[in-house]
Design a protein around this motif. Structure first.
Motif, short mmCIF file in Angstrom:
data_model
loop_
_atom_site.label_atom_id
_atom_site.label_comp_id
_atom_site.label_asym_id
_atom_site.label_seq_id
_atom_site.Cartn_x
_atom_site.Cartn_y
_atom_site.Cartn_z
N GLY A 209 0.82 -1.20 0.00
CA GLY A 209 0.00 0.00 0.00
C GLY A 209 0.85 1.25 0.00
O GLY A 209 2.05 1.21 0.30
N SER A 210 0.21 2.37 -0.35
CA SER A 210 0.93 3.63 -0.44
C SER A 210 0.49 4.66 0.58
O SER A 210 1.17 5.66 0.79
CB SER A 210 0.75 4.23 -1.85
OG SER A 210 1.33 3.39 -2.82
N THR A 211 -0.67 4.44 1.21
CA THR A 211 -1.19 5.42 2.17
C THR A 211 -1.61 4.71 3.45
O THR A 211 -1.48 3.49 3.57
CB THR A 211 -2.42 6.15 1.58
OG1 THR A 211 -3.52 5.21 1.48
CG2 THR A 211 -2.11 6.70 0.19
N ASN A 229 5.44 2.14 0.32
CA ASN A 229 6.15 2.73 -0.82
C ASN A 229 6.69 4.12 -0.51
O ASN A 229 5.94 5.09 -0.50
CB ASN A 229 5.20 2.82 -2.02
CG ASN A 229 4.69 1.47 -2.47
OD1 ASN A 229 5.42 0.49 -2.42
ND2 ASN A 229 3.45 1.41 -2.89
N TYR A 230 7.99 4.21 -0.28
CA TYR A 230 8.63 5.52 -0.22
C TYR A 230 8.98 5.98 -1.63
O TYR A 230 9.01 7.17 -1.92
CB TYR A 230 9.89 5.46 0.65
CG TYR A 230 10.56 6.80 0.87
CD1 TYR A 230 9.94 7.80 1.61
CD2 TYR A 230 11.83 7.06 0.35
CE1 TYR A 230 10.56 9.03 1.83
CE2 TYR A 230 12.46 8.28 0.56
CZ TYR A 230 11.82 9.26 1.30
OH TYR A 230 12.43 10.48 1.51
N THR A 236 3.52 9.95 2.03
CA THR A 236 2.56 9.21 2.86
C THR A 236 3.15 7.95 3.47
O THR A 236 2.44 7.20 4.13
CB THR A 236 1.32 8.83 2.03
OG1 THR A 236 1.73 8.03 0.91
CG2 THR A 236 0.60 10.07 1.52
N VAL A 237 4.43 7.69 3.27
CA VAL A 237 4.99 6.41 3.69
C VAL A 237 4.93 6.20 5.19
O VAL A 237 4.59 5.11 5.67
CB VAL A 237 6.44 6.24 3.17
CG1 VAL A 237 7.38 7.26 3.82
CG2 VAL A 237 6.95 4.83 3.42
N LEU A 238 5.21 7.23 5.98
CA LEU A 238 5.20 7.05 7.42
C LEU A 238 3.77 6.87 7.94
O LEU A 238 3.54 6.07 8.86
CB LEU A 238 5.87 8.24 8.11
CG LEU A 238 7.36 8.42 7.80
CD1 LEU A 238 7.96 9.53 8.66
CD2 LEU A 238 8.14 7.13 7.97
N ALA A 239 2.81 7.57 7.34
CA ALA A 239 1.41 7.37 7.71
C ALA A 239 0.96 5.95 7.36
O ALA A 239 0.18 5.33 8.10
CB ALA A 239 0.53 8.39 7.01
N SER A 240 1.46 5.43 6.24
CA SER A 240 1.12 4.09 5.81
C SER A 240 1.62 3.04 6.81
O SER A 240 0.88 2.14 7.23
CB SER A 240 1.74 3.84 4.43
OG SER A 240 1.46 2.56 3.94
N VAL A 241 2.88 3.17 7.20
CA VAL A 241 3.46 2.23 8.16
C VAL A 241 2.77 2.35 9.52
O VAL A 241 2.47 1.34 10.18
CB VAL A 241 4.97 2.47 8.30
CG1 VAL A 241 5.55 1.64 9.43
CG2 VAL A 241 5.68 2.14 6.99
N GLU A 242 2.47 3.58 9.93
CA GLU A 242 1.81 3.78 11.22
C GLU A 242 0.43 3.15 11.24
O GLU A 242 0.03 2.51 12.22
CB GLU A 242 1.71 5.28 11.52
CG GLU A 242 1.06 5.58 12.86
CD GLU A 242 0.96 7.08 13.15
OE1 GLU A 242 0.61 7.44 14.29
OE2 GLU A 242 1.23 7.88 12.23
N ALA A 243 -0.33 3.31 10.15
CA ALA A 243 -1.67 2.72 10.08
C ALA A 243 -1.59 1.20 10.15
O ALA A 243 -2.43 0.55 10.79
CB ALA A 243 -2.36 3.17 8.80
N TYR A 244 -0.62 0.62 9.48
CA TYR A 244 -0.44 -0.83 9.52
C TYR A 244 -0.13 -1.30 10.93
O TYR A 244 -0.74 -2.25 11.45
CB TYR A 244 0.69 -1.23 8.57
CG TYR A 244 1.22 -2.63 8.78
CD1 TYR A 244 0.44 -3.75 8.50
CD2 TYR A 244 2.53 -2.84 9.25
CE1 TYR A 244 0.94 -5.04 8.68
CE2 TYR A 244 3.02 -4.12 9.43
CZ TYR A 244 2.23 -5.22 9.14
OH TYR A 244 2.72 -6.50 9.34
N ARG A 245 0.79 -0.63 11.59
CA ARG A 245 1.16 -1.04 12.94
C ARG A 245 0.00 -0.85 13.92
O ARG A 245 -0.22 -1.67 14.82
CB ARG A 245 2.40 -0.26 13.40
CG ARG A 245 3.66 -0.62 12.61
CD ARG A 245 4.90 0.05 13.20
NE ARG A 245 6.08 -0.25 12.41
CZ ARG A 245 6.78 -1.38 12.47
NH1 ARG A 245 6.39 -2.33 13.30
NH2 ARG A 245 7.84 -1.56 11.70
#
Length: 386
Positions: A209-211, A229-230, A236-245
């Motif tokens: 994912g990208s977001t 995806n950086y 949006t990469v940090l928001a993407s990782v944060e949402a996953y975690r």
């Protein structure tokens, strides 16, 4: 600078076509690069899916996965990502089951959501404009607000692939089907339905994912590994990782596992790398302008035909977040990305006009990464090792 812990380094290949070359040559170059990547110690070799792009020959990644797997011995090979909106779950499961039957337990299936929502679905809010930020040393530019214009190459792709409104909404159902078929547990009317050679196939499943949207949420909720995806969406990469975690619950994995991508070019010197990197802005602009990726220009052509200021500004986020330099400089920037995103693995994509320079870029980076003790054993899945 030394990585805090071993972090596997892998390859993302778009099968780029250089100006003056051909798709056939690009495909042959991909196989050649994969052999070099295995020799250089990369852990995975993933192929992207793109359609109707004159400068990208990766329109049939599952076919190329087979060619790469046949030419290598231990390298993990897979997709990043197979777009569920473009095909059906049964076909995906059977195809990757076939690949695993042919090449053994080193096949990765990365899935991505694509397609249009059903009529009446509220549109997500436009990305709020903000200035660039630096987070733990990593440049996080203002998010790029992408819209598909009628008549663009993206719109034509959807038409020719048979996408219909609501395709994106079937992602979770298709994912459930794929998981069930690969596990050999999917049933209908109380009876298990087998789909050989998918049934029981040792395929490693990822969500990309990208977001910080549905892909991140679904991957986290199912306890699956996640690709952020950086390189295509640095804002949006940090928001993407944060949402996953935040969404993560133990499932396939006991703890979150993230791979983060980056665009890189490595030269024998910083100046050589800068020369090799020329043309990237025009290439990205052709994609964002909706005309399809152009054949990647030579440095000389890029100097002769630079982007105008407005076009250059529209791709400034991608240019600023491409890691260009000698091996030590790029490895330092990758370590910054790893630290800022909390990445468990890193996925690098390199495009240059000259194929030999592209191979050398990966070789130089792989040697530097290995010298730092940052990598992992080729062919060993980081997930299996957990």
């Amino acid at each position: 600078m030394t990585a805090a812990r071993p972090v596997p380094l892998s390859v993302l290949d778009l099968v780029p076509v250089s100006a003056g070359s051909s798709a056939a040559t690009a495909l042959a170059n991909t196989v050649d690069l994969a052999v070099a990547a295995e020799r250089a110690g990369y852990a995975r070799y993933w192929l992207a899916e793109h359609h109707l792009n004159p400068g990208v020959a990766g329109s049939a990644p599952t076919v190329v996965i087979g060619a790469v797997a046949a030419a290598t011995r231990e390298l993990r090979v897979g997709s990043a990502a197979t777009l569920v909106g473009n095909t059906r779950g049964l076909q995906i499961a059977e195809t990757f089951g076939t690949l695993a039957a042919l090449y053994g337990p080193r096949i990765d299936l990365g899935l991505g959501r694509s397609g249009a929502p059903a009529p009446g679905t509220p549109k997500p809010p436009s990305l709020a404009p903000r200035s660039d930020q630096v987070v733990d040393g990593l440049l996080v530019p203002a998010p790029f607000d992408f819209h598909v214009a009628p008549g663009s190459r993206f719109a034509l792709q959807g038409e020719l692939l048979g996408r219909v409104p609501g395709d994106v909404d079937r992602f979770e159902g298709e994912l459930e089907l794929i998981r069930g078929l690969l596990a050999g547990t999917w049933s209908r009317d109380g009876a298990v339905v087998e789909a050989p050679p998918a049934s029981g196939a040792p395929v490693e499943l990822w969500i990309h994912g990208s977001t910080g949207g549905e892909s991140a949420r679904i991957a986290g909720a199912l306890g699956l590994p996640y690709g952020a995806n950086y390189h295509t969406s640095p804002g949006t990469v940090l928001a993407s990782v944060e949402a996953y975690r935040d969404a993560f619950r133990p499932g396939v994995l006991d703890a979150p596992h993230v791979i983060v991508s980056a665009d890189v070019v490595v030269g024998r010197s910083s100046s050589e790398a800068e020369e090799l990197a020329l043309g990237y802005d025009s290439w990205v602009y052709s994609i964002r302008a909706g005309v399809g990726a152009i054949a990647y220009p030579s440095p000389a052509a890029a100097r002769r035909d630079p982007l105008d200021p407005a076009a250059a500004e529209s791709v400034a986020d991608r240019v600023a977040t491409r890691f260009v330099g000698d091996a030590a400089e790029v490895a330092d920037r990758l370590e910054t990305l790893r630290r800022a995103a909390g990445a468990d693995e890193l996925l690098v994509t390199t495009i240059t006009h000259d194929h030999a320079a592209r191979v050398r870029s990966y070789e130089l980076l792989g040697a530097e990464w290995a010298a730092r003790g940052a990598g992992a054993v080729v062919g060993e899945s980081a997930l299996a090792a957990r």
